[in-house]
Design a protein around this motif. Sequence first.
Motif, short mmCIF file in Angstrom:
data_model
loop_
_atom_site.label_atom_id
_atom_site.label_comp_id
_atom_site.label_asym_id
_atom_site.label_seq_id
_atom_site.Cartn_x
_atom_site.Cartn_y
_atom_site.Cartn_z
N LYS A 103 21.28 57.64 16.26
CA LYS A 103 21.02 58.32 17.54
C LYS A 103 22.32 58.44 18.33
O LYS A 103 23.20 57.59 18.22
CB LYS A 103 20.01 57.52 18.38
CG LYS A 103 18.68 57.28 17.69
CD LYS A 103 17.84 58.50 17.71
CE LYS A 103 16.47 58.17 17.12
NZ LYS A 103 15.78 59.30 16.62
N ASN A 104 22.44 59.47 19.13
CA ASN A 104 23.64 59.68 19.95
C ASN A 104 23.87 58.55 20.95
O ASN A 104 24.99 58.31 21.37
CB ASN A 104 23.57 61.02 20.68
CG ASN A 104 23.72 62.18 19.73
OD1 ASN A 104 24.32 62.06 18.66
ND2 ASN A 104 23.17 63.33 20.10
N SER A 105 22.80 57.86 21.33
CA SER A 105 22.91 56.77 22.31
C SER A 105 23.67 55.56 21.75
O SER A 105 24.11 54.70 22.51
CB SER A 105 21.52 56.33 22.75
OG SER A 105 20.83 55.72 21.66
N GLY A 106 23.78 55.48 20.41
CA GLY A 106 24.44 54.33 19.80
C GLY A 106 23.47 53.25 19.37
O GLY A 106 23.86 52.28 18.73
N ILE A 107 22.18 53.39 19.73
CA ILE A 107 21.15 52.42 19.33
C ILE A 107 20.03 53.18 18.64
O ILE A 107 19.44 54.10 19.22
CB ILE A 107 20.62 51.63 20.52
CG1 ILE A 107 21.74 50.83 21.17
CG2 ILE A 107 19.48 50.69 20.07
CD1 ILE A 107 21.35 50.08 22.41
N THR A 108 19.75 52.80 17.40
CA THR A 108 18.71 53.45 16.60
C THR A 108 17.67 52.41 16.21
O THR A 108 18.03 51.32 15.78
CB THR A 108 19.33 54.07 15.33
OG1 THR A 108 20.35 54.99 15.71
CG2 THR A 108 18.29 54.78 14.49
N HIS A 109 16.40 52.75 16.37
CA HIS A 109 15.30 51.90 15.89
C HIS A 109 14.76 52.56 14.63
O HIS A 109 14.36 53.73 14.67
CB HIS A 109 14.20 51.79 16.95
CG HIS A 109 14.64 51.04 18.16
ND1 HIS A 109 14.47 49.68 18.29
CD2 HIS A 109 15.25 51.44 19.30
CE1 HIS A 109 14.96 49.29 19.45
NE2 HIS A 109 15.45 50.35 20.08
N TYR A 110 14.77 51.82 13.52
CA TYR A 110 14.30 52.35 12.25
C TYR A 110 13.13 51.50 11.77
O TYR A 110 13.28 50.30 11.53
CB TYR A 110 15.42 52.34 11.20
CG TYR A 110 15.02 53.03 9.92
CD1 TYR A 110 15.09 54.39 9.79
CD2 TYR A 110 14.56 52.28 8.83
CE1 TYR A 110 14.71 55.03 8.62
CE2 TYR A 110 14.18 52.89 7.66
CZ TYR A 110 14.26 54.27 7.56
OH TYR A 110 13.88 54.89 6.40
N ASN A 111 11.95 52.13 11.68
CA ASN A 111 10.74 51.43 11.23
C ASN A 111 10.36 51.93 9.85
O ASN A 111 10.38 53.15 9.59
CB ASN A 111 9.58 51.70 12.21
CG ASN A 111 9.90 51.19 13.59
OD1 ASN A 111 10.32 50.05 13.76
ND2 ASN A 111 9.73 52.03 14.59
N ALA A 112 9.99 50.99 8.96
CA ALA A 112 9.64 51.36 7.59
C ALA A 112 8.56 50.44 7.07
O ALA A 112 8.32 49.35 7.61
CB ALA A 112 10.88 51.27 6.70
N VAL A 113 7.93 50.89 5.99
CA VAL A 113 6.97 50.07 5.24
C VAL A 113 7.57 49.88 3.86
O VAL A 113 8.02 50.85 3.23
CB VAL A 113 5.59 50.76 5.14
CG1 VAL A 113 4.65 49.92 4.29
CG2 VAL A 113 5.02 51.00 6.52
N PHE A 114 7.61 48.63 3.39
CA PHE A 114 8.24 48.33 2.11
C PHE A 114 7.64 49.16 0.99
O PHE A 114 6.43 49.28 0.85
CB PHE A 114 8.10 46.84 1.77
CG PHE A 114 8.87 46.44 0.54
CD1 PHE A 114 10.22 46.19 0.63
CD2 PHE A 114 8.25 46.34 -0.69
CE1 PHE A 114 10.96 45.84 -0.51
CE2 PHE A 114 8.96 45.99 -1.82
CZ PHE A 114 10.32 45.73 -1.73
N ASN A 115 8.53 49.76 0.21
CA ASN A 115 8.19 50.54 -0.99
C ASN A 115 7.42 51.82 -0.70
O ASN A 115 6.78 52.37 -1.59
CB ASN A 115 7.46 49.68 -2.02
CG ASN A 115 7.95 49.94 -3.42
OD1 ASN A 115 9.05 50.46 -3.62
ND2 ASN A 115 7.15 49.60 -4.39
N GLN A 116 7.46 52.29 0.55
CA GLN A 116 6.85 53.57 0.91
C GLN A 116 7.93 54.44 1.54
O GLN A 116 8.47 54.07 2.58
CB GLN A 116 5.68 53.37 1.86
CG GLN A 116 4.51 52.67 1.23
CD GLN A 116 3.34 52.56 2.18
OE1 GLN A 116 3.27 53.23 3.21
NE2 GLN A 116 2.40 51.70 1.84
#
Length: 117
Positions: A103-116
């Motif tokens: 993100k341009n703000s310098g802080i990115t939140h990345y959410n994921a589900v394992f193996n998906q």
Amino acid sequence: MKKILFFIICCFILTGCVQKAYKQTVIYTLKVPAREEIKSVGIRGNDKPLSWEQDTELKKINDSDLYQVKVTFVTGYKFTEVKFTINGEYELQNMPNRRVEFKNSGITHYNAVFNQP
């Protein structure tokens, strides 16, 4: 005089080619479906401080199925690539890496589900 001018031009060209690096922080949150015996949850990736050779550990959030880690990169790139691991084994076998756009703000939140993907 020509040598001095040549030196100044070379310095300008060489320093002009360097890509400016920025601090990028990514907070990775991973949901891990119920599994037997989880000893470790990790992340591996392209850019330091991550590497493909060893896990950076994600910590469990309370008693949930969520794990999290905060990683700060100093990079000129707009993205990085990662994969998560459980007990040292990669997710998404024979599939592309996860691409994380900063993100341009310098802080990115990345959410994921394992193996998906």
